[in-house]
Design a protein around this motif. Structure first.
Motif, PDB file in Angstrom:
ATOM      1  N   SER A 218      14.880   9.406  17.638  1.00 10.30           N
ATOM      2  CA  SER A 218      13.961   9.691  16.537  1.00 10.30           C
ATOM      3  C   SER A 218      13.952   8.545  15.548  1.00 10.30           C
ATOM      4  N   VAL A 219      12.810   8.373  14.877  1.00 12.01           N
ATOM      5  CA  VAL A 219      12.693   7.364  13.828  1.00 12.01           C
ATOM      6  C   VAL A 219      13.142   7.995  12.530  1.00 12.01           C
ATOM      7  N   PRO A 220      14.114   7.428  11.823  1.00 11.96           N
ATOM      8  CA  PRO A 220      14.558   8.002  10.552  1.00 11.96           C
ATOM      9  C   PRO A 220      13.475   7.866   9.493  1.00 11.96           C
ATOM     10  N   THR A 221      13.622   8.626   8.420  1.00  9.10           N
ATOM     11  CA  THR A 221      12.659   8.564   7.332  1.00  9.10           C
ATOM     12  C   THR A 221      12.612   7.167   6.754  1.00  9.10           C
ATOM     13  N   GLN A 222      11.406   6.651   6.598  1.00  6.53           N
ATOM     14  CA  GLN A 222      11.133   5.342   6.019  1.00  6.53           C
ATOM     15  C   GLN A 222      11.992   4.240   6.599  1.00  6.53           C
TER      16      GLN A 222
ATOM     17  N   SER B 135       3.640  -2.690   4.510  1.00 10.93           N
ATOM     18  CA  SER B 135       3.507  -1.293   4.112  1.00 10.93           C
ATOM     19  C   SER B 135       3.851  -0.407   5.305  1.00 10.93           C
ATOM     20  N   TYR B 136       4.611   0.624   5.081  1.00  3.48           N
ATOM     21  CA  TYR B 136       5.075   1.441   6.192  1.00  3.48           C
ATOM     22  C   TYR B 136       5.068   2.926   5.829  1.00  3.48           C
ATOM     23  N   THR B 137       5.103   3.772   6.848  1.00  9.34           N
ATOM     24  CA  THR B 137       5.077   5.220   6.660  1.00  9.34           C
ATOM     25  C   THR B 137       6.447   5.816   6.923  1.00  9.34           C
ATOM     26  N   ASN B 138       6.574   7.110   6.596  1.00  4.40           N
ATOM     27  CA  ASN B 138       7.698   7.893   7.080  1.00  4.40           C
ATOM     28  C   ASN B 138       7.477   8.162   8.570  1.00  4.40           C
ATOM     29  N   SER B 139       8.469   8.723   9.213  1.00 10.88           N
ATOM     30  CA  SER B 139       8.292   9.085  10.616  1.00 10.88           C
ATOM     31  C   SER B 139       7.362  10.289  10.741  1.00 10.88           C
ATOM     32  N   PHE B 140       6.629  10.352  11.833  1.00  8.96           N
ATOM     33  CA  PHE B 140       5.729  11.472  12.097  1.00  8.96           C
ATOM     34  C   PHE B 140       5.653  11.678  13.597  1.00  8.96           C
TER      35      PHE B 140
ATOM     36  N   LEU C 137       0.839  -1.195   0.000  1.00  6.22           N
ATOM     37  CA  LEU C 137       0.000   0.000   0.000  1.00  6.22           C
ATOM     38  C   LEU C 137       0.873   1.244   0.000  1.00  6.22           C
ATOM     39  N   GLN C 138       0.464   2.235  -0.746  1.00  6.18           N
ATOM     40  CA  GLN C 138       1.163   3.516  -0.748  1.00  6.18           C
ATOM     41  C   GLN C 138       0.471   4.426   0.269  1.00  6.18           C
ATOM     42  N   ILE C 139       1.059   4.534   1.452  1.00  2.20           N
ATOM     43  CA  ILE C 139       0.433   5.284   2.550  1.00  2.20           C
ATOM     44  C   ILE C 139       0.678   6.782   2.366  1.00  2.20           C
ATOM     45  N   ASN C 140      -0.388   7.553   2.341  1.00  2.97           N
ATOM     46  CA  ASN C 140      -0.265   9.005   2.172  1.00  2.97           C
ATOM     47  C   ASN C 140      -0.609   9.785   3.437  1.00  2.97           C
ATOM     48  N   ASN C 141      -1.009   9.092   4.496  1.00  2.00           N
ATOM     49  CA  ASN C 141      -1.215   9.727   5.797  1.00  2.00           C
ATOM     50  C   ASN C 141      -1.163   8.635   6.875  1.00  2.00           C
ATOM     51  N   PRO C 142      -0.357   8.849   7.925  1.00  6.52           N
ATOM     52  CA  PRO C 142       0.483  10.013   8.222  1.00  6.52           C
ATOM     53  C   PRO C 142       1.760  10.026   7.387  1.00  6.52           C
ATOM     54  N   THR C 143       2.383  11.201   7.289  1.00  5.66           N
ATOM     55  CA  THR C 143       3.633  11.344   6.550  1.00  5.66           C
ATOM     56  C   THR C 143       4.457  12.438   7.206  1.00  5.66           C
ATOM     57  N   ASP C 144       5.531  12.863   6.555  1.00  5.35           N
ATOM     58  CA  ASP C 144       6.379  13.907   7.128  1.00  5.35           C
ATOM     59  C   ASP C 144       5.538  15.129   7.491  1.00  5.35           C
TER      60      ASP C 144
ATOM     61  N   LEU D 142       2.194   0.360  15.629  1.00  2.77           N
ATOM     62  CA  LEU D 142       2.981   1.575  15.855  1.00  2.77           C
ATOM     63  C   LEU D 142       4.376   1.145  16.291  1.00  2.77           C
ATOM     64  N   VAL D 143       5.414   1.725  15.660  1.00  2.00           N
ATOM     65  CA  VAL D 143       6.796   1.374  15.975  1.00  2.00           C
ATOM     66  C   VAL D 143       7.622   2.643  16.141  1.00  2.00           C
ATOM     67  N   ASN D 144       8.808   2.494  16.753  1.00  2.00           N
ATOM     68  CA  ASN D 144       9.746   3.616  16.820  1.00  2.00           C
ATOM     69  C   ASN D 144      11.162   3.076  16.907  1.00  2.00           C
ATOM     70  N   GLY D 145      12.132   3.988  17.053  1.00  2.00           N
ATOM     71  CA  GLY D 145      13.528   3.595  17.120  1.00  2.00           C
ATOM     72  C   GLY D 145      14.232   3.768  15.788  1.00  2.00           C
ATOM     73  N   PRO D 146      15.568   3.643  15.781  1.00  2.00           N
ATOM     74  CA  PRO D 146      16.339   3.759  14.530  1.00  2.00           C
ATOM     75  C   PRO D 146      16.031   2.606  13.590  1.00  2.00           C
TER      76      PRO D 146
END
Length: 213
Positions: free
Chosen positions: A167-171, A147-152, A58-65, A97-101
């Motif tokens: 912080s979670v890095p982009t993608q 399917s995953y998002t950018n960090s927000f 899936l191409q996730i468009n929300n949430p995003t940067d 929901l995930v976080n970390g490097p």
């Protein structure tokens, strides 16, 4: 003695049916034509293979940067595409929901399930009040590729961010996310190796084609 290759006359070619076209070609033209058909067939197969590999992503468009979610209230996940090929499982796909490097993605919470089996492109999710303010990402457990998002940003007035929160890095990478799937979830492999395999098959086809020519 070398064989002289003469052009095929329009009249002669017009008398050939499609299934007997090969018999109207000289030996040199036959081998070249056969090789090109072989290469074309494998090219189509490799393209179809790569399309199948990424079909469920899936191409996730929300949430995003730049997106900011609040805890304890509905927030929506938006996407393009569908995961209908998952069958009945596509009607209740887990959202985590995930976080970390990216090298050590950590599972935080399960936000719920969504239905991506058809035309749905949105689902509401509520972040628990126990989640600390900070940077996060969402993983939708589609299969074969997640399917995953950018960090927000998630803000929780009752749980301010700790100074040491990473912080979670982009993608975050799919492989890292899959390696940290909570108990009971299926780890999904990255498709990069399958894509590389398809390209190797295509390269081999081209080499065989030149040999046949």
């Amino acid at each position: 003695s070398s064989q002289t290759t003469l052009p095929i006359s329009p009249i002669r070619l017009s008398l050939c049916h499609l299934h007997t076209l090969l018999y109207c070609l000289t030996p040199d033209r036959f081998h070249t034509f056969h090789a090109m058909r072989f290469i074309t067939a494998l090219t189509v197969s490799a393209t179809a293979f790569l399309a199948t590999v990424s079909a469920d992503m899936l191409q996730i468009n929300n949430p995003t940067d730049g997106t900011v979610w609040k805890t304890s209230v509905p927030n929506f996940v938006g996407w393009n595409g569908n995961c209908a090929s998952m069958g009945n499982d596509s009607k209740a796909v887990k959202v985590d929901l995930v976080n970390g490097p990216s090298t050590a993605v950590r599972y935080v919470a399960t936000l719920g399930n969504l239905d991506c089996s058809g035309s749905n492109t949105r689902a509401d999710m509520t972040v628990p009040s126990t989640v600390v303010s900070g940077q996060y990402a969402i993983v939708i457990r589609t299969s074969p590729q997640q399917s995953y998002t950018n960090s927000f940003q998630i803000d929780n007035p009752l749980q301010p961010a700790a100074p040491s929160t990473a912080s979670v890095p982009t993608q975050p990478t799919v492989a890292a996310v899959a390696s940290n799937t909570p108990a009971g979830s299926t780890n999904e492999a990255s498709t990069s190796s399958m894509g590389s395999g398809a390209m190797m098959v295509l390269a081999g086809a081209v080499a065989i084609g030149f040999q046949l020519a």
